[in-house]
Design a protein around this motif. Structure first.
Motif, PDB file in Angstrom:
ATOM      1  N   GLU A 486       0.863  -1.193   0.000  1.00 12.27           N
ATOM      2  CA  GLU A 486       0.000   0.000   0.000  1.00 12.27           C
ATOM      3  C   GLU A 486       0.893   1.235   0.000  1.00 12.27           C
ATOM      4  O   GLU A 486       1.820   1.324   0.813  1.00 12.27           O
ATOM      5  N   ASN A 539      -4.562   4.864  -1.972  1.00 14.77           N
ATOM      6  CA  ASN A 539      -5.685   5.492  -1.266  1.00 14.77           C
ATOM      7  C   ASN A 539      -6.258   6.613  -2.131  1.00 14.77           C
ATOM      8  O   ASN A 539      -5.528   7.467  -2.636  1.00 14.77           O
ATOM      9  N   GLU A 571      -8.271   2.057  -2.695  1.00 12.81           N
ATOM     10  CA  GLU A 571      -8.914   2.003  -1.380  1.00 12.81           C
ATOM     11  C   GLU A 571      -9.749   3.265  -1.182  1.00 12.81           C
ATOM     12  O   GLU A 571      -9.247   4.381  -1.334  1.00 12.81           O
ATOM     13  N   ASP A 601     -12.067   0.844   2.501  1.00 15.06           N
ATOM     14  CA  ASP A 601     -11.099   1.094   3.586  1.00 15.06           C
ATOM     15  C   ASP A 601     -11.846   1.380   4.881  1.00 15.06           C
ATOM     16  O   ASP A 601     -13.012   1.776   4.865  1.00 15.06           O
ATOM     17  N   LYS A 622     -11.252  -3.735   3.907  1.00 16.65           N
ATOM     18  CA  LYS A 622     -10.176  -3.645   4.906  1.00 16.65           C
ATOM     19  C   LYS A 622     -10.806  -3.314   6.251  1.00 16.65           C
ATOM     20  O   LYS A 622     -11.414  -2.252   6.424  1.00 16.65           O
TER      21      LYS A 622
HETATM   22 CA    CA Z   1      -5.622   2.620   3.075  1.00 19.52          CA
END
Ligand code: CA
Ligand code: C2E
Ligand code: CA
Length: 700
Positions: A486, A539, A571, A601, A622
């Motif tokens: 990530e 992200n 995400e 997320d 997540k």
């Molecule tokens: Ca994240």
């Protein structure tokens, strides 16, 4: 605003002009009065002098006439021969004595010798003893005439009986040559009778001339003196005062003139008063225009600034901003927008009876002032409540809302600063969402200041490419193998690192997020290019996902870097699906189409989002770190099972301990992420981590 000043100047000019005109008129009036009075007095005084001169010449003329008469009789060879001779007395009687009885030129005659003794005397034909009747002054006059014989007679005034008498004496002389011895003298008497005076008055045009022993008060006067210079008698006559006479004649006209003048004055005064009133009305109107809003009739910004300046310290200033006014304008047009503004203005007038200044500051922003002893929070809430009500305008139901910021008016603070503070509070209210009320505080100012500062620093950092990217590995729960990384943004300015929890929202708020993400994405894609077997998680800010161009830009980036979309996982947090579901869906669908996957997320922190998960076709979930560290295994297990039930693989983030890892694995998580496996690390560290042997070999 400035229009008021020249207006005031104009009014002053009108007053000045009126005063000048009045002053000039008064001066003309005063001068006219003065001219008339001076002319009257001058005419009086000229006439006085003229009549005084006339009387003086009258007296001198009768004296001369007597002198001529006495000279004709005294300078005569016959008289010189006869007087003092034997027939002296008879001759005197024949020639003069009998004549005196009834003769206009003289009433009496006396002949005296050079020693002052009378030779003969007659008065009105009768024998007369002059020294006895007239005394020593007369004798002296005769002696003088005798001792110094000349052709000019000696004239004196005497009182004889009750009459003033002119007495004229000359030495008796031969026609030619000088007398042999001291000569005799001849004296004629002329009594100044009322008739005689009247004739003189007539001859010399002196009306009312009279002879008396006293002066007459208020009348003009010419004294007749005796030999010693004492006034024996007074010729008196009334003043004519022709000036006064004329003055009295024209007086009625003067009165009419004065009346006309007064009327004229009044007219001038009235005209200037009207002009002044009109001018001040115009000035007031100009001031009103400068301080009021045309549309609502409320104060405008300038007027409100003045109202603040005049308000007592402690008063509270509210700033009101309409929520959604632009939408009304866009949807219904400006005519409806204007009506709404007017209605809002009216509504604000009903907020509280003690509100004492209401203004439209411009656009859809309003302001008002309330006294210190009314609860500002309640007033703010009332404003919000009243403006939340739908307005019926032209048959439509128009709904807006309002946010309110307020501040109290400290002593000695510039009105503009007060407005700024209320504006800071208003900004805070709007930040908190629609329909809120917020009070100003110094902390707000400080926050805003540091916020603005931080924004500027972040902008500079992005421009200088100072935002770095670190990578945190994700491992398979089953095998422990790293399956992906990530990418996380890092900002490490010289003043110390700033958390993404701080600078990401800052970038979002100040419109910097697109540029920041662009940099992070490019760096991350390039960085993981060397490991084609690894997935890359990026992200994505909700704002970006809602950007209609987001999918296209993402595709461009992928093709530019020749990056396999199948390796990319975006995400996203769930908030975006609540606020802007349509736009989010469009982006997701477009990117799904080329193989990009999506992970939800921070799952488990917000609202129940099973519907969202299914609806948007999320590929991964997540579980939020707070659930892992929270220690509530039941909730954690339930949440994981929820996702598993939808056939969506679950990632557990924030794994710090072996126990947490075991628990996650047991609960059915697919991937694990956290400090236990690896902290976010630089690209070089990641490289070392992924190729431990080869890099160790290189180092060796
Ligand atoms: Ca994240
Ligand atoms: P996130 O997406 O939930 O990222 C995971 C955060 O948890 C990261 O914090 C990471 O360092 C931290 N973390 C991972 N494992 C552990 C652990 O075992 N223990 C603890 N205590 N923390 C762990 P970070 O890097 O501070 O990022 C915070 C948030 O900032 C991220 O939360 C993400 O929402 C946002 N963010 C970071 N980088 C970006 C970016 O490039 N773009 C966008 N839009 N958001 C980003
Ligand atoms: Ca997270």
């Amino acid at each position: 605003m400035a229009i008021g000043i020249p207006r005031a100047r104009q009014a002053r000019q009108v007053v000045l002009a009126a005063i000048s005109v009045l002053a000039i008129l008064m001066a003309i009036a005063a001068l006219s009065i003065n001219v008339v009075v001076t002319m009257r007095d001058a005419a009086n005084s000229i006439d006085e002098n003229r009549s005084l001169d006339a009387v003086a010449s009258a007296v001198s003329s009768i004296k001369k006439r007597m002198a001529v008469t006495v000279r004709d009789n005294a300078i005569w060879d016959d008289a010189y021969a006869a007087v003092g001779s034997a027939e002296s007395e008879a001759w005197i009687n024949d020639n003069w004595g009998t004549t005196s009885a009834d003769y206009p030129l003289y009433d009496g005659v006396v002949v005296m010798d050079s020693n002052g003794r009378q030779v003969a005397g007659y008065l009105k034909g009768e024998i007369f003893d002059a020294p006895a009747a007239l005394g020593q002054d007369f004798v002296r006059q005769s002696l003088e005439a005798s001792s110094n014989p000349s052709t000019s007679a000696h004239v004196g005034f005497f009182v004889l009986g009750d009459r003033v008498t002119m007495v004229t004496t000359l030495a008796i002389q031969p026609y030619l040559g000088k007398p042999q011895s001291p000569p005799y003298t001849l004296t004629f008497f002329k009594s100044l009778t009322a008739d005689y005076i009247a004739t003189i008055a007539d001859d010399f045009q002196v009306k009312g001339l009279a002879l008396g022993t006293e002066r007459v008060p208020g009348q003009l006067d010419y004294p007749l003196n005796d030999a010693g210079g004492r006034a024996l008698a007074h010729l008196t006559w009334p003043k004519l005062d022709p000036g006064t006479a004329v003055y009295e004649r024209v007086f009625p006209q003067l009165v009419v003139l004065a009346a006309l003048f007064a009327v004229f004055l009044l007219v001038v005064i009235d005209i200037s008063r009207t002009a002044l009133r009109r001018e001040s009305a115009r000035a007031a109107e100009a001031t009103r225009e400068a301080t009021h809003d045309q549309l609502t009739g409320l104060l405008n910004r300038a007027g409100f600034i003045q109202a603040i300046a005049a308000a007592p310290a402690g008063s509270i200033v509210h700033l009101v901003d309409l929520d959604g006014f632009k939408a009304v304008n866009d949807a219904w047009g400006h005519a409806v927008g204007d009506k709404l503004i007017r209605r809002v203005g009216e509504t604000l007038g009903t907020v509280h009876e003690r509100v004492f200044a209401i203004a439209r500051m411009g656009g859809d922003e309003f302001a008002l002032i309330q006294p210190e002893d009314v609860d500002p929070q309640a007033v703010g809430a009332r404003i919000v409540h009243l403006l939340k009500q739908p307005f019926a305008i032209d048959g439509r139901t128009v709904e807006v809302g309002a946010s309110v910021g307020f501040t109290s008016l400290p002593e000695d603070t510039a009105p503009l600063e007060v407005v700024r503070r209320a504006d800071v509070a208003l900004y805070r209210a709007k930040e908190g969402g629609r329909g809120q009320t917020a009070a100003y505080s110094v902390e707000l100012d400080r926050e805003r200041e540091s916020l603005v500062e931080a924004e500027q620093r972040l902008k500079a950092a992005i421009a200088r490419d100072e935002i770095e990217v670190v990578f945190q590995p994700l491992t398979s729960a089953a095998t422990g193998k790293i399956t992906g990384v990530e990418a996380l943004a890092r900002w490490n300015p010289p003043t110390g690192p700033v958390s993404p929890e701080v600078f990401i929202p800052l970038a979002e708020r100040s419109g910097l997020i697109d540029q920041l993400s662009q940099n992070v994405f490019e760096t991350a894609l390039r960085a993981v290019a060397e490991w084609p077997e690894l997935d890359l998680s990026l992200n994505v800010s909700p704002l970006q996902l809602c950007n209609p161009n987001f999918a296209e830009e993402m595709k461009d980036l992928l093709s530019r870097q020749n990056f396999n979309p199948g390796r990319l996982i975006l995400e996203v947090t769930e908030g975006v699906f609540i606020s802007r579901p349509d736009r989010a869906r469009r982006s997701i669908t477009a990117l799904h189409a080329i193989g990009v996957r999506f992970a939800m997320d921070d799952f488990g922190t917000g609202h129940a989002s099973i519907g969202t998960l299914r609806q948007f076709g999320f590929d991964k979930v997540k579980i939020d770190r707070s659930l892992i560290t929270g220690g509530n295994d039941a909730i954690l297990r339930a949440t994981i099972q929820l996702a598993a039930a939808l056939d969506i693989p679950v990632t557990a983030e924030g794994i710090e301990t072996a126990e947490q890892a075991d628990f996650a694995r047991d609960a059915g998580c697919e991937l694990l992420q956290g400090y236990l496996i690896g902290k976010p690390m630089s690209l070089s560290k990641l490289r070392a981590r992924l190729q431990p042997t080869s890099s160790a070999a290189k180092r060796a």
